[in-house]
Each structure stands twice: as structure tokens, then as C-alpha cells.
Enzyme design. Structure first.
Site, PDB file in Angstrom:
ATOM      1  N   SER B  29      45.773  29.195  29.568  1.00 14.56           N
ATOM      2  CA  SER B  29      44.471  28.564  29.817  1.00 14.56           C
ATOM      3  C   SER B  29      43.729  29.272  30.953  1.00 14.56           C
ATOM      4  CB  SER B  29      44.664  27.095  30.168  1.00 14.56           C
ATOM      5  OG  SER B  29      45.513  26.983  31.288  1.00 14.56           O
ATOM      6  N   CYS B  30      44.421  30.126  31.681  1.00 19.19           N
ATOM      7  CA  CYS B  30      43.767  30.894  32.746  1.00 19.19           C
ATOM      8  C   CYS B  30      42.787  31.894  32.135  1.00 19.19           C
ATOM      9  CB  CYS B  30      44.807  31.689  33.532  1.00 19.19           C
ATOM     10  SG  CYS B  30      45.994  30.660  34.395  1.00 19.19           S
ATOM     11  N   VAL B  31      41.869  32.388  32.945  1.00 20.04           N
ATOM     12  CA  VAL B  31      40.961  33.453  32.482  1.00 20.04           C
ATOM     13  C   VAL B  31      41.119  34.641  33.410  1.00 20.04           C
ATOM     14  CG1 VAL B  31      38.545  34.167  32.253  1.00 20.04           C
ATOM     15  CG2 VAL B  31      39.279  31.970  31.344  1.00 20.04           C
ATOM     16  N   GLY B  94      41.577  31.676  28.579  1.00 11.55           N
ATOM     17  CA  GLY B  94      40.930  30.394  28.337  1.00 11.55           C
ATOM     18  C   GLY B  94      41.393  29.710  27.068  1.00 11.55           C
TER      19      GLY B  94
END
Lengths: 216, 162
Positions: B29-31, B94
Site C-alpha cells: 500500500s506504500c507508494v 498504492g
């Protein structure tokens, strides 16, 4: 601010190992009932490490794993993950199929996820057994919540559980569970990641339990 | 002659020049945002976990949050002589890894994507490539000699070159 991520002392980690080994005995019994065949459960290692480094436990951090995620609520909150590297999932599923385990595929459910429902059930049971072991030793009441499954690399699967409190280094307790079924060795991993607010209650409870049980 | 490879993990960032490579693995979910000056062949990459530093009361590294991460990278690049007119950004990540039921609004992955887009817009940095969303993990390699960003998965999708 010190970068000390070792929130648990060596003594506490040893005690965690003892708890997990006893949990393993109960887990083997539970899985035998579930899978209807003799199962040995070996715990080669219990790791306590920063959650962001969990992928280093796997032989290949970039490989696919089946991952069952559950929440933890109660005296401790956080997340638990039951992980089976892809190279072992087929064997595990074929053993489960022999025992006719697993829900039948629901309409619209992708083929691979239907097969993996057995992995979800096993993760569910193992988590329950270990949380019971923790309760029996530390008096902590912890419940796990509805499991969800995904298949991907391990670190992205842990992201969402870690990001909310990203400014604090989160500690993971990683218990390797090797299931020995006939001649198959199926390596799995159970992760317990307490929320940062839960670390102190957990350490306190471990401290109390040690006092009660004393050293060997 | 081996190129030196810098690896960053969640909540980290790095700024360097050609011919180095900055990489980050296991993005959910990190970018991961890259910012590159095409003429000076220098750039930076941040592995962002959350959309907004206001939620944190100043805790944590600036690279944890989209707003402070991008501003920090830009600050470092500008101080090394990068020019706004030569800078482009790219992003990857993301994802929403588990199909579930938190129910309340867009997941953290989507929030990170929106936040990065908004901050880049505010800083007037064009976004020249993106590989975002979906429900699969990604790995990113950022080549400082060309500005190329390669996004790979664990077999979930073909490799993408941004």
C-alpha cells in the site's frame, strides 16, 4: 532517540520460545484432527525482529507466499499472519483435499482462492492454538478476528498492518512451524505483530508469568 | 565495474547521481516516488507509507509521509543545483493487498496515491509515469543514468518501464 528495536530482552525471548514450543504440541494435535493424518510440528526457530525485516526470514523474500491475515483484539491488539511459501502450498492443499477439507468454491470466487480455503482454516486454527498458549502462560486474553487471504510477496502483505503507526518501529514475533506429514516437510511461518501500545502490556505479562513459573 | 545499488525500505529515502541505482522491494500500500533532474542526472526516491504528516504530530522520519517526503527530496535536489524546469516525477505502488472490509472509505494505498499526486501538483512537478493501484506487490528500480524506472511484480503482471 535510540534505534534500539530489541524491545524484548533475551530472557523474554527465551520465554516466548518456551511458550511457542508448548503451543506447537497442541497445534500438532489440532491439525491431526483437522487433516486426519499423523502430523509432527517442529519449531525450528522463534525470531523477534523489526516487522520491516520479516522478509529476511524467507529463503527468497521476493517469492510468492499464501498469507492469511487476522486481527488481534483483547488485552493485546495488532495483527497476525499465517504464511505458507508457494513452494509448499500445493502439498498442503493436496493433504487437505484428502481430508476433504475446505469449503466448496463459491460462485464468482477465483479458482485459486477456493483451493486455498484450506490454508485459511489451518491458519485460523494455528492462531487460535498459539493465542491459547499465550493465555495459559501469561494470562493475556487475545482473540483473532476473521481471516482474509492474499497471495503475493510477503513484505507488501504486511504493509497495511504496519503503516498506521509507521513512526514507531514495530516488532514482530515470528514462529517457524514446520509441519511434517508423511515424508513432506511443509515450512510455514506465524507472525504476531502487536500494536506499539500493546508491547508494554505484553512485556509486563511475560514478566509476571516468568515470576510465576520461575526459571527452570 | 559494478554500479552501486542503494536499497531503501519503507519510510526511507535517498538522493544520488548517475550511474547509481536506487531500488526498493516489496511495495504494497506504500507508494514509491522518484524525482529526477534529466540534465544533471541526479534524483531521489522515497518509500512513502502514509499520505499526511499532520496525522503524526511531527513524529517519524520525513520520508514516512507523502507531503514531507516529496518536500524533503526536492529540498535536497534543489540544494544540489537541480532546476524545477528539468525535473520529472514517477510513482509506483498504492495497492490494496487484501480484499476486505474495513469499509470506511478508500484504503491507505489509494490515499497515498492521491496525496502524492496532489503534492506533486502543488510543487509543479510533472508526473511522467505511474504504475499504481491494483492488488499486487511491486518492486522498483530507479536508474539514475537514464531516469528509467522499472516496476516488477512476483509474476502478477508484466514488468513495466516508466
Amino acid at each position: 532517540m535510540s534505534k534500539n528495536t530489541q524491545l524484548f530482552t533475551e530472557e523474554q525471548i527465551d520465554f516466548l520460545r518456551e511458550m511457542m514450543n508448548i503451543g506447537a504440541g497442541n497445534a500438532a494435535t489440532a491439525l491431526q484432527q483437522l487433516l486426519q493424518c499423523p502430523i509432527d510440528l517442529i519449531i525450528p526457530r522463534v525470531h523477534v525482529l523489526p516487522a520491516a525485516q520479516v522478509s529476511s526470514i524467507l529463503d527468497n523474500p521476493a517469492s510468492l507466499v499464501a498469507c492469511v491475515r487476522m486481527g488481534m483484539v483483547g488485552d493485546i491488539d495488532g495483527a497476525m499472519f499465517f504464511i505458507v511459501p508457494e513452494e509448499y502450498t500445493k502439498k498442503l492443499i493436496s493433504i487437505a483435499e484428502k481430508a476433504q477439507l475446505g469449503i466448496s468454491k463459491l460462485p464468482g470466487q477465483k479458482h485459486e482462492e477456493g483451493d486455498f480455503s484450506a490454508v485459511v482454516e489451518i491458519g485460523n486454527i494455528l492462531s487460535g492454538v498459539y493465542l491459547t498458549a499465550i493465555h495459559d502462560f501469561c494470562g493475556l486474553n487475545i482473540y483473532h478476528t476473521i481471516p482474509v487471504l492474499a497471495i503475493d510477496m510477503i513484505q507488501p502483505l504486511l504493509d497495511e498492518a504496519l503503516v498506521k503507526t509507521s513512526f514507531q518501529i514495530q516488532t514482530a514475533i515470528a514462529v517457524e512451524n514446520e509441519l511434517v506429514v508423511e515424508e513432506h516437510h511443509i515450512r510455514t511461518l506465524l507472525l504476531i505483530i502487536p500494536s506499539p501500545e500493546s508491547i508494554k502490556p505484553m512485556i509486563d505479562a511475560l514478566g509476571q508469568a516468568k515470576k510465576a513459573y520461575g526459571s527452570a | 565495474m559494478a554500479q552501486r545499488n542503494i536499497t531503501i525500505t519503507m519510510g526511507e529515502g535517498a538522493v544520488t547521481n548517475a550511474p547509481q541505482i536506487i531500488s526498493s522491494q516489496g511495495i504494497g500500500s506504500c507508494v514509491v516516488v522518484t524525482i529526477y533532474d534529466r540534465f544533471k542526472k541526479m534524483g531521489g526516491m522515497a518509500h512513502i507509507m502514509l499520505p499526511d504528516s499532520n496525522s503524526a504530530n511531527g513524529r517519524g522520519s520525513p520520508y514516512h509521509y507523502a507531503d514531507t517526503a516529496i518536500v524533503t527530496l526536492l529540498g535536497k535536489l534543489y540544494s544540489r543545483g537541480a532546476l524545477l524546469q528539468d525535473i520529472v516525477a514517477k510513482m509506483a505502488g498504492g495497492a490494496q493487498m487484501f480484499i476486505c472490509s474495513n469499509g470506511s472509505g478508500p484504503g491507505i494505498g489509494k490515499q497515498n496515491i492521491s496525496s502524492v499526486r496532489r503534492i506533486l501538483g502543488r510543487e509543479r512537478i510533472p508526473l511522467s509515469g505511474e504504475e499504481v493501484g491494483g492488488s499486487y506487490g511491486r518492486n522498483v528500480e530507479f536508474y539514475l543514468d537514464s531516469g528509467k524506472v522499472i516496476v516488477t511484480t512476483a509474476g502478477k503482471k508484466e514488468d513495466v518501464e516508466l
